[in-house]
Design a protein around this motif. Structure first.
Motif, PDB file in Angstrom:
ATOM      1  N   ALA A   7       0.841  -1.196   0.000  1.00 52.73           N
ATOM      2  CA  ALA A   7       0.000   0.000   0.000  1.00 52.73           C
ATOM      3  C   ALA A   7       0.875   1.245   0.000  1.00 52.73           C
ATOM      4  O   ALA A   7       2.055   1.204   0.366  1.00 52.73           O
ATOM      5  CB  ALA A   7      -0.925   0.000   1.217  1.00 52.73           C
ATOM      6  N   GLY A   8       0.291   2.342  -0.411  1.00 55.50           N
ATOM      7  CA  GLY A   8       1.015   3.600  -0.410  1.00 55.50           C
ATOM      8  C   GLY A   8       1.277   4.099   0.998  1.00 55.50           C
ATOM      9  O   GLY A   8       0.810   3.535   1.988  1.00 55.50           O
ATOM     10  N   GLY A   9       2.037   5.154   1.112  1.00 58.04           N
ATOM     11  CA  GLY A   9       2.329   5.733   2.416  1.00 58.04           C
ATOM     12  C   GLY A   9       3.670   6.421   2.405  1.00 58.04           C
ATOM     13  O   GLY A   9       4.394   6.410   1.397  1.00 58.04           O
ATOM     14  N   PRO A  10       4.051   7.007   3.509  1.00 58.02           N
ATOM     15  CA  PRO A  10       5.328   7.733   3.570  1.00 58.02           C
ATOM     16  C   PRO A  10       6.513   6.787   3.492  1.00 58.02           C
ATOM     17  O   PRO A  10       6.437   5.630   3.884  1.00 58.02           O
ATOM     18  CB  PRO A  10       5.264   8.442   4.931  1.00 58.02           C
ATOM     19  N   GLY A  11       7.618   7.289   2.964  1.00 57.65           N
ATOM     20  CA  GLY A  11       8.862   6.533   2.981  1.00 57.65           C
ATOM     21  C   GLY A  11       9.178   5.803   1.710  1.00 57.65           C
ATOM     22  O   GLY A  11      10.214   5.132   1.630  1.00 57.65           O
ATOM     23  N   GLY A  12       8.314   5.802   0.739  1.00 53.89           N
ATOM     24  CA  GLY A  12       8.608   5.152  -0.523  1.00 53.89           C
ATOM     25  C   GLY A  12       8.364   3.647  -0.513  1.00 53.89           C
ATOM     26  O   GLY A  12       7.738   3.088   0.392  1.00 53.89           O
ATOM     27  N   VAL A  62       7.052  -2.023   1.647  1.00 58.47           N
ATOM     28  CA  VAL A  62       7.347  -3.452   1.802  1.00 58.47           C
ATOM     29  C   VAL A  62       7.547  -3.787   3.275  1.00 58.47           C
ATOM     30  O   VAL A  62       7.070  -4.814   3.775  1.00 58.47           O
ATOM     31  CB  VAL A  62       8.599  -3.834   0.974  1.00 58.47           C
ATOM     32  N   TYR A  63       8.254  -2.921   3.986  1.00 54.61           N
ATOM     33  CA  TYR A  63       8.476  -3.136   5.422  1.00 54.61           C
ATOM     34  C   TYR A  63       7.155  -3.216   6.179  1.00 54.61           C
ATOM     35  O   TYR A  63       6.940  -4.127   6.986  1.00 54.61           O
ATOM     36  CB  TYR A  63       9.338  -1.991   5.963  1.00 54.61           C
ATOM     37  N   ARG A  64       6.238  -2.271   5.932  1.00 55.41           N
ATOM     38  CA  ARG A  64       4.951  -2.269   6.647  1.00 55.41           C
ATOM     39  C   ARG A  64       4.127  -3.512   6.318  1.00 55.41           C
ATOM     40  O   ARG A  64       3.489  -4.094   7.213  1.00 55.41           O
ATOM     41  CB  ARG A  64       4.171  -0.997   6.290  1.00 55.41           C
ATOM     42  N   ALA A  65       4.153  -3.934   5.051  1.00 54.14           N
ATOM     43  CA  ALA A  65       3.370  -5.115   4.667  1.00 54.14           C
ATOM     44  C   ALA A  65       3.917  -6.373   5.333  1.00 54.14           C
ATOM     45  O   ALA A  65       3.152  -7.220   5.818  1.00 54.14           O
ATOM     46  CB  ALA A  65       3.380  -5.263   3.141  1.00 54.14           C
ATOM     47  N   LEU A  66       5.241  -6.517   5.378  1.00 52.19           N
ATOM     48  CA  LEU A  66       5.826  -7.704   6.015  1.00 52.19           C
ATOM     49  C   LEU A  66       5.603  -7.682   7.523  1.00 52.19           C
ATOM     50  O   LEU A  66       5.307  -8.719   8.134  1.00 52.19           O
ATOM     51  CB  LEU A  66       7.319  -7.773   5.702  1.00 52.19           C
ATOM     52  N   ARG A  67       5.772  -6.518   8.146  1.00 50.37           N
ATOM     53  CA  ARG A  67       5.561  -6.434   9.593  1.00 50.37           C
ATOM     54  C   ARG A  67       4.112  -6.774   9.953  1.00 50.37           C
ATOM     55  O   ARG A  67       3.844  -7.484  10.930  1.00 50.37           O
ATOM     56  CB  ARG A  67       5.907  -5.038  10.091  1.00 50.37           C
ATOM     57  N   ASP A  90       8.414 -10.899  -7.574  1.00 57.98           N
ATOM     58  CA  ASP A  90       6.992 -11.184  -7.360  1.00 57.98           C
ATOM     59  C   ASP A  90       6.198  -9.901  -7.143  1.00 57.98           C
ATOM     60  O   ASP A  90       5.051  -9.780  -7.590  1.00 57.98           O
ATOM     61  CB  ASP A  90       6.805 -12.110  -6.155  1.00 57.98           C
ATOM     62  N   LEU A  91       6.804  -8.940  -6.433  1.00 61.05           N
ATOM     63  CA  LEU A  91       6.087  -7.704  -6.089  1.00 61.05           C
ATOM     64  C   LEU A  91       6.235  -6.626  -7.154  1.00 61.05           C
ATOM     65  O   LEU A  91       5.516  -5.618  -7.124  1.00 61.05           O
ATOM     66  CB  LEU A  91       6.593  -7.151  -4.757  1.00 61.05           C
ATOM     67  N   GLY A  92       7.162  -6.833  -8.089  1.00 55.93           N
ATOM     68  CA  GLY A  92       7.378  -5.820  -9.115  1.00 55.93           C
ATOM     69  C   GLY A  92       8.087  -4.585  -8.601  1.00 55.93           C
ATOM     70  O   GLY A  92       7.809  -3.464  -9.045  1.00 55.93           O
ATOM     71  N   VAL A  93       9.000  -4.787  -7.621  1.00 53.30           N
ATOM     72  CA  VAL A  93       9.764  -3.672  -7.073  1.00 53.30           C
ATOM     73  C   VAL A  93      11.246  -3.993  -7.222  1.00 53.30           C
ATOM     74  O   VAL A  93      11.636  -5.082  -7.631  1.00 53.30           O
ATOM     75  CB  VAL A  93       9.401  -3.419  -5.592  1.00 53.30           C
ATOM     76  N   VAL A 114      13.417  -4.379  -1.249  1.00 57.70           N
ATOM     77  CA  VAL A 114      13.157  -5.539  -0.401  1.00 57.70           C
ATOM     78  C   VAL A 114      14.298  -5.736   0.586  1.00 57.70           C
ATOM     79  O   VAL A 114      14.085  -6.031   1.775  1.00 57.70           O
ATOM     80  CB  VAL A 114      12.946  -6.794  -1.261  1.00 57.70           C
ATOM     81  N   ALA A 115      15.554  -5.552   0.119  1.00 61.14           N
ATOM     82  CA  ALA A 115      16.701  -5.735   1.004  1.00 61.14           C
ATOM     83  C   ALA A 115      16.662  -4.746   2.163  1.00 61.14           C
ATOM     84  O   ALA A 115      16.948  -5.106   3.323  1.00 61.14           O
ATOM     85  CB  ALA A 115      17.998  -5.591   0.210  1.00 61.14           C
ATOM     86  N   VAL A 116      16.308  -3.504   1.885  1.00 59.24           N
ATOM     87  CA  VAL A 116      16.217  -2.506   2.951  1.00 59.24           C
ATOM     88  C   VAL A 116      15.129  -2.882   3.964  1.00 59.24           C
ATOM     89  O   VAL A 116      15.318  -2.756   5.189  1.00 59.24           O
ATOM     90  CB  VAL A 116      15.948  -1.108   2.344  1.00 59.24           C
ATOM     91  N   ALA A 117      13.975  -3.360   3.464  1.00 63.30           N
ATOM     92  CA  ALA A 117      12.893  -3.767   4.365  1.00 63.30           C
ATOM     93  C   ALA A 117      13.333  -4.937   5.246  1.00 63.30           C
ATOM     94  O   ALA A 117      13.053  -4.963   6.455  1.00 63.30           O
ATOM     95  CB  ALA A 117      11.662  -4.143   3.543  1.00 63.30           C
TER      96      ALA A 117
END
Length: 466
Positions: free
Chosen positions: A8-13, A18-23, A46-49, A54-57
């Motif tokens: 989903a969208g949101g701050p931080g790019g 990806v971090y919020r979705a995994l958490r 898979d996510l198209g990113v 992903v590594a940062v998340a």
């Protein structure tokens, strides 16, 4: 396994999304402790990113303790968080229909087996020819692994329908062709299909009382009004049937749980009753293979000249409950609807298992197994009768077939609850007759599952408690 998360969208790019979705997946329990996450390159594709997002998340979640990286092994979820229940939402907002009150009971396989197992309706798996069955199933799986990936027929594998028709002709004297057979996932599934095509909400379904509880519950779950009909020494009391009953469910060859066979006169009376009204008779012939004395009376189906009887059978007793295979012989006018109901409810059965069962029957393996099992069960039946027949506080009911005997408790003795509790404490499982819909005190004593070497010990426990 693919990992599906919503970015989903949101701050931080992107990396923050990806971090919020995994958490969220970790904290709500979708990713449990020890679960291995996909490689960053795989998840990014898979996510198209980008892989970097992903590594940062992953690095951020690892720093917070949500993930742990194992060199050469991958990235894993470090702990399981309790589910985050949304505040302000009432628990369990969805409810079943008001008349859907049946709660599933634990199956015999879900509970630890008692040391001396005298529960009814469980065959002895130690008698089953597993090596032969394994050979037949493996052969059919090899054949079908190289065959077309088509959907099987909802009425059942043609070879099995033909084998069942032949087997019933030999073992029960029934004249039936393959086109009359509908293969089901056991007898209960057959009764369910019959109820679906015959009963509408409010229709009356008559059942034996005492009788088989799952049939009563099934008809009630379909919205039918279930009426219990008493059973006497000759079987179902036909004169007590409600005149507007649409379906009558009976176990005439070996009444469950009392064990008596319906008399020839009562059978004719029941068929004549059904002939004079638009009523169907469901004949459940659940364990007639195991007969210990005289030849059984002909099935109701063989006496039916007016296409009123639906004959239901199962391989759960003659083989194994896990086989989940049964059948119904249906009058011509009902068969298309039953096949359609089968297709709508679960489509079809396992073709390889059905084909293997057809070979098991046609090679004579089923008949051979039944003969062997019948000898073993006859010995256990005789030992129970010999041990309990002389007990002054018991009245053994006549029983010449099946996998259980029933005994009534005469007044003046210990309370049934005390007997059952004492048996449980001694590791002996036996059933209360009242659980089958009667106000008469008694015990239902099964002998299919019991270890023969422990049978005498279990009987000695019961007689001591009496």
């Amino acid at each position: 396994m693919d990992l599906v998360i919503e970015i989903a969208g949101g701050p931080g790019g992107t990396s923050a999304a990806v971090y919020r979705a995994l958490r969220a997946a970790i904290t709500d329990g979708r990713l449990p402790a020890g679960h291995r996450l996909p490689a960053s390159r795989t998840l990014a594709a898979d996510l198209g990113v980008s892989r970097g997002s992903v590594a940062v998340a992953y690095e951020r979640l690892a720093a917070e303790g949500h993930l742990t990286a194992r060199v050469g092994a991958g990235t894993y979820v470090a702990f399981s968080a309790p589910p985050d229940r949304r505040s302000g939402v009432a628990p369990d907002p969805l409810r079943p229909r008001a008349d859907w009150s049946f709660t599933p009971e634990p199956s015999s396989g879900e509970r630890p087996a008692p040391r001396v197992d005298l529960r009814s309706g469980i065959p002895d798996a130690r008698l089953f020819p597993f090596d032969t069955w394994r050979r037949l199933v493996a052969a059919e799986l090899r054949l079908r692994a190289n065959g077309p990936g088509t959907y099987p027929e909802p009425s059942g594998h043609p070879a099995l329908r033909a084998a069942i028709a032949r087997y019933l002709g030999h073992s029960r004297g029934l004249r039936a062709g393959p086109d009359e057979v509908v293969v089901t996932n056991g007898a209960q599934h057959a009764v369910d299909l019959i109820g679906r095509v015959l009963l509408k909400p409010g229709d009356v379904a008559a059942v034996e009382q005492p009788g088989y509880p799952p049939a009563r519950r099934l008809f009630a779950s379909l919205g039918a009004r279930v009426v219990g009909v008493p059973v006497d020494e000759e079987g179902l009391v036909v004169s007590a049937l409600p005149g507007h009953a649409r379906v009558v469910y009976v176990t005439p060859s070996h009444q469950f749980p009392l064990g008596r066979a319906m008399s020839a006169g009562r059978r004719r009376e029941l068929l004549d009753w059904a002939r004079r009204r638009p009523a169907a008779i469901v004949e459940d012939d659940y364990d007639s293979e195991f007969r210990f004395s005289a030849r059984p009376l002909d099935p109701l189906r063989s006496l039916d000249r007016w296409d009123r009887v639906l004959y239901v059978g199962t391989f759960s007793k003659s083989m194994l409950p896990a086989m989940r295979t049964g059948f119904v012989l249906a009058p011509p006018g009902l068969r298309p609807a039953l096949v359609a109901a089968r297709q709508l409810s679960d489509g079809y059965g396992p073709a390889a298992i059905q084909a293997a069962l057809a070979r098991f029957i046609d090679e004579g393996q089923l008949a051979r197994h039944v003969r062997r099992a019948r000898r073993a069960y006859a010995d256990r039946h005789a030992r129970i009768v010999a041990a309990l027949a002389g007990q002054p506080r018991l009245e053994l009911l006549p029983s010449a077939a099946g996998l259980h005997v029933t005994a009534l408790l005469r007044p003046g003795g210990p309370a049934p609850a005390r007997i059952l509790a004492g048996a449980r404490a001694a590791g002996v499982a036996v059933e209360d007759l009242r659980s089958y819909g009667t106000d008469v005190d008694g015990l239902v004593i099964g002998f299919g599952a019991v270890d023969p070497d422990l049978l005498d010990e279990g009987l000695a426990t019961l007689t001591a408690l009496l």
